[in-house]
Design an enzyme around this catalytic site. Structure first.
Site, PDB file in Angstrom:
ATOM      1  N   ASP A 115       0.844  -1.206   0.000  1.00  0.00           N
ATOM      2  CA  ASP A 115       0.000   0.000   0.000  1.00  0.00           C
ATOM      3  C   ASP A 115       0.879   1.255   0.000  1.00  0.00           C
ATOM      4  OD1 ASP A 115       0.802  -0.841   2.531  1.00  0.00           O
ATOM      5  OD2 ASP A 115      -0.985  -0.101   3.556  1.00  0.00           O
TER       6      ASP A 115
ATOM      7  N   ASP B  66      -0.694  -6.906 -10.242  1.00  0.00           N
ATOM      8  CA  ASP B  66      -1.746  -6.545 -11.187  1.00  0.00           C
ATOM      9  C   ASP B  66      -2.093  -5.061 -11.026  1.00  0.00           C
ATOM     10  OD1 ASP B  66      -3.812  -6.709 -12.969  1.00  0.00           O
ATOM     11  OD2 ASP B  66      -5.028  -8.113 -11.800  1.00  0.00           O
TER      12      ASP B  66
END
Ligand code: NAD
Length: 367
Positions: free
Chosen positions: A224, A248
């Protein structure tokens, strides 16, 4: 010595249009650099479904296993949207990746100076940007078992499982370290070791592998935070190694730092074959773009840059890959733009074939 072999699977939509320009570049290398390839072509996706009733024929799969590299255009389109899941065009692509065991997906995010204004970030943050994201492609939460939707206490429950073996983490890590050795020798591994056991194992295994690459500066980052850093100061990164799910998302995020989908190449690499070359498939990141198919508007650069990656990673022709990338850099600096690269200032876009023309002319000029 036999020529290296290439299997071209142009696919659907704009796939065949952009691949035509790649074929011209391949011919140029044969004629002008004596770099000849044995090229064969076959069907994939909707085009294969129309002929064989499946998105990838067994014979095509067998051929893909034999060649030195596969070049793929794009698959899919509205005509196939209602097909059963098992024969959807994308299944052809997934079968290739799975059966060739292409576990390392390389997604460069490179900003050509002439297009720096295209980024959603400030010009100075992206000018000269050159990142490589290595995404583990064959395991993790997209494949882990158990998975599915079932009933519990009269409620539907959806389940997916993040699962990695140390061998899976290690082989991708080695691919990422090897790449870092050929670049700026910096590798950032991204996971969520703060909340996921698979992330703890990921961090441990990458650290263990790093002992074999003492020259590479290894860092770890929670994924993150990685997403934030990518949009805050992307030039701090060289190679990023991450899992299937985070990769991804992070690779799409990094890709958009550089502007248009029509500019983004990719490579998917597997284990070395008997001749030492890795199993490999090269493809643009974009899809079949049904909205512009057949209109001569598609930008062929992503597909041509994918061939440049093939030159570098399958055929050890880094200098020729540099030549091709420099030719593209030059035509962009000279102002050549397909429709997707038109800025707010407007201008007249050139066609797919015209973009091929100017790239070939720039290659000629490089001799
Ligand atoms: P897309 O990438 O095909 O198109 C998104 C937008 O970008 C469109 O407006 C398109 O015109 C534009 N675009 C894409 N490539 C371009 C290029 N080279 N030059 C100029 N403009 C370009 O994504 P989508 O519209 O979401 O999907 C269309 C079809 O492609 C769907 O069937 C989807 O499943 C499939 N798809 C395939 C792949 C693949 O083959 N790897 C990847 C993504 C989507």
């Amino acid at each position: 010595m036999t020529n290296p072999s290439l299997l071209i699977l142009a696919g659907d939509g704009i796939g065949p249009e952009v691949m035509e320009q790649v074929k011209r570049v391949i011919t140029w290398y044969g004629d002008k650099r004596d770099l000849k390839f044995d090229v064969s072509e076959d069907l994939v996706g909707g085009a294969a479904y129309d002929k064989h009733g499946v998105p990838l024929h067994d014979d095509t799969m067998a051929r893909a296993q034999e060649v030195d590299a596969v070049l793929l255009g794009a698959v899919g389109g509205p005509a196939y949207d209602d097909l059963d899941f098992s024969v959807k065009p994308e299944r052809g692509l997934l079968r290739l990746r799975k059966e060739m065991d292409l576990f390392a997906n390389l997604r460069p995010a490179q900003c050509f100076d002439a297009l720096a204004d295209f980024s959603s970030l400030k010009q100075e943050l992206v000018a000269g940007l050159d990142i490589m994201i290595v995404r583990e492609l064959t395991s993790g939460v997209y494949f882990g078992e158990p998975r599915g939707i079932h009933m519990e206490d009269n409620l539907r429950v959806g389940v997916n499982t993040q699962r990695y073996t140390e061998a899976e983490i290690e082989r991708g890590a080695r691919a990422a370290f090897e790449l870092a050795m050929k670049r700026d020798k910096k590798l950032c591994s991204m996971e969520k070791a703060n909340v996921m056991e698979s992330g703890i194992l990921w961090r441990d295994v990458v650290t263990e592998v790093s002992a074999d690459y003492p020259e590479v500066e290894l860092s770890h980052m929670y994924a993150d935070n990685g997403a934030m850093q990518l949009v805050r100061a992307p030039k701090q990164f060289d190679v990023i190694y991450t899992d299937n799910l985070f990769g991804d998302i992070l690779s799409d995020c990094a890709a958009m730092l550089t502007g248009s989908l029509g500019m983004l190449p990719s490579a998917s690499l597997g284990l070395p074959m008997a001749n030492g070359r890795p199993k490999a498939m090269y493809e643009p990141v974009h899809g079949s773009a049904p909205d512009i198919t057949g209109q001569g508007k598609a930008n062929p650069i992503a597909c041509i840059l994918s061939f440049a990656m093939a030159l570098r990673y399958s055929f050890d022709e880094g200098a020729e890959a540099d030549r091709l990338e420099a030719a593209i850099e030059k035509v962009l600096a000279d102002g050549a733009r397909t429709g997707d690269l038109m800025g707010p200032e407007g201008g007249t876009p050139i066609s797919t074939v015209e973009m091929g023309d100017v790239i070939l002319a720039a290659l000629d000029a490089s001799l």
